[in-house]
Design a protein around this motif. Structure first.
Motif, PDB file in Angstrom:
ATOM      1  N   THR A   1       0.805  -1.224   0.000  1.00 53.51           N
ATOM      2  CA  THR A   1       0.000   0.000   0.000  1.00 53.51           C
ATOM      3  C   THR A   1       0.835   1.270   0.000  1.00 53.51           C
ATOM      4  O   THR A   1       0.320   2.345  -0.301  1.00 53.51           O
ATOM      5  N   THR A   2       2.121   1.188   0.369  1.00 51.76           N
ATOM      6  CA  THR A   2       2.994   2.356   0.377  1.00 51.76           C
ATOM      7  C   THR A   2       4.248   2.058  -0.456  1.00 51.76           C
ATOM      8  O   THR A   2       4.598   0.892  -0.693  1.00 51.76           O
ATOM      9  N   TRP A   3       4.942   3.100  -0.852  1.00 52.55           N
ATOM     10  CA  TRP A   3       6.167   2.919  -1.622  1.00 52.55           C
ATOM     11  C   TRP A   3       7.288   2.336  -0.769  1.00 52.55           C
ATOM     12  O   TRP A   3       8.210   1.701  -1.277  1.00 52.55           O
TER      13      TRP A   3
ATOM     14  N   ASP B   1       6.821  -0.152   1.094  1.00 51.31           N
ATOM     15  CA  ASP B   1       6.595  -1.593   1.042  1.00 51.31           C
ATOM     16  C   ASP B   1       7.368  -2.259  -0.094  1.00 51.31           C
ATOM     17  O   ASP B   1       7.560  -3.476  -0.099  1.00 51.31           O
TER      18      ASP B   1
ATOM     19  N   TRP C   1       9.757   8.843   0.639  1.00 50.13           N
ATOM     20  CA  TRP C   1       8.906   7.904  -0.087  1.00 50.13           C
ATOM     21  C   TRP C   1       8.411   6.746   0.780  1.00 50.13           C
ATOM     22  O   TRP C   1       7.451   6.068   0.418  1.00 50.13           O
TER      23      TRP C   1
ATOM     24  N   ASP D   1       6.692   6.326   3.547  1.00 49.12           N
ATOM     25  CA  ASP D   1       5.309   6.302   4.020  1.00 49.12           C
ATOM     26  C   ASP D   1       4.324   6.847   2.997  1.00 49.12           C
ATOM     27  O   ASP D   1       3.134   7.006   3.311  1.00 49.12           O
ATOM     28  N   ARG D   2       4.817   7.133   1.803  1.00 51.39           N
ATOM     29  CA  ARG D   2       3.929   7.722   0.788  1.00 51.39           C
ATOM     30  C   ARG D   2       2.967   6.658   0.264  1.00 51.39           C
ATOM     31  O   ARG D   2       3.379   5.620  -0.240  1.00 51.39           O
ATOM     32  N   PRO D   3       1.655   6.891   0.335  1.00 49.74           N
ATOM     33  CA  PRO D   3       0.679   5.907  -0.157  1.00 49.74           C
ATOM     34  C   PRO D   3       0.795   5.726  -1.670  1.00 49.74           C
ATOM     35  O   PRO D   3       1.106   6.673  -2.400  1.00 49.74           O
TER      36      PRO D   3
ATOM     37  N   GLY E   1       2.451   9.985  -6.111  1.00 47.94           N
ATOM     38  CA  GLY E   1       2.447   8.612  -5.609  1.00 47.94           C
ATOM     39  C   GLY E   1       1.753   7.634  -6.524  1.00 47.94           C
ATOM     40  O   GLY E   1       1.534   6.487  -6.153  1.00 47.94           O
TER      41      GLY E   1
END
Length: 323
Positions: A159-161, A163, A170, A172-174, A222
């Protein structure tokens, strides 16, 4: 599936050695020469991915035959089979092969299957914003980004970059997801290959066209989305893909699309109602000849897709009785 379709061997599609720094058309393809007796009107209904390319072919064809009228409607590959079956279109462009049920419906009415023109090769690119630093994604990661079923086997929902390994601002960016609607052949092909026939997430922002997917990603830092390589702009970049976490990463470029190394490549088709016991009328026959001419495949390159070689063109022309 992709490898079987595109890595055909025998020089049917462009091999890696066929590409220099610039993509060029097979010099063995003939220059189109006009013939007499070509007139009338035609309609094309189908793929949005092929919309611009059909328009380029129509423009070139009409420069040779100015009295010919060609109407083009591109609302998705799903609209092509009904139009061809109902006789509302002479050409049915599709960015995926016809499904067996669609072919059966056609055969039920006409007693023979529709005939495809393999007009060009496309790499279905995964696009991100031009400032996104991601260097590679596996198909399993792509599946976990776009799909809620994760049939590819990736263990976690993405769900986030962060991941997929990005750090700093980046992390925590969705991830904002863009895609096509269900009438689109691109939607179906991406679902089959990249989602392992899984289901799209409910959060996917469905777009009516290929260009609007790219526009959405370009305006969203994002964002991520999928679209034909012909729709690439300076505001997005394509992400190299690998078939699994241990494989090499390949970008959506001609060399890797036609070799089968890029995992989401495909033919772009035009389906035609061709009675096997009757010759094609001159109007449709000459249009198909034009598509497979030097001028027709130059339009393929101009629109950002990848041309085919003369042996493949000859195969299809022979099927249509045009050799």
């Amino acid at each position: 599936m992709t490898r079987k379709l595109l890595a055909l061997g025998a020089g049917l599609v462009l091999s890696a050695s066929a590409f220099g720094q610039a993509l060029t058309v097979d010099p063995e393809l003939p220059t189109y020469e006009p013939v007499s007796g070509v007139s009338g009107s035609m309609k094309s209904i189908g793929s949005d991915t092929l919309n611009n390319l059909m328009a380029l072919w129509a423009e070139g064809f009409r420069s040779v035959y100015p009295n010919v009228q060609i109407e083009i409607e591109g609302k998705g590959s799903g609209t092509a089979p009904p139009a061809l079956i109902g006789g509302n279109a002479q050409f049915a462009p599709m960015s995926r092969p016809m499904k067996s049920a669609e072919i059966q419906e056609f055969e039920k009415r006409y007693g023979y299957p529709p005939t495809p023109v393999r007009s060009a090769v496309d790499a279905l690119a995964v696009y991100v914003h031009k400032d996104n630093p991601i260097q590679c994604l596996s198909l399993q990661q792509v599946d976990a980004i776009f799909s809620k079923t994760r049939n590819g086997g990736y263990p976690d929902n993405i769900t986030t970059w962060g991941d997929v390994g990005l750090t700093g601002e980046w992390a925590d960016r969705p991830i904002s997801i863009y895609g096509r609607n269900s009438a689109s052949g691109t939607y179906g092909y991406f679902k089959e290959v990249a989602l392992f026939n899984g289901d799209y997430k409910d959060e996917v922002k469905e777009q009516p066209g290929s260009s609007t997917v790219v526009q959405g990603v370009a305006s969203d830092i994002g964002g991520i989305g999928y679209s034909g390589v012909g729709y690439k702009t300076a505001d997005v970049r394509s992400v190299p893909l690998q078939t699994d976490a241990d494989g090499a990463c390949y970008d959506a470029v001609a060399e890797y699309a036609v070799s089968g190394d890029y995992p989401i490549a495909r033919f772009l088709y035009i389906y035609v109602n061709k009675n096997p016991n009757r010759p094609l009328d001159p109007l449709r026959g000459e249009f198909i000849r034009y598509v497979y001419s030097k001028q027709g495949q130059e339009a393929v390159v101009r629109d950002g897709y990848f041309p085919v070689l003369k042996p493949l063109a000859d195969q299809d022309l022979a099927i249509f009785g045009l050799k």
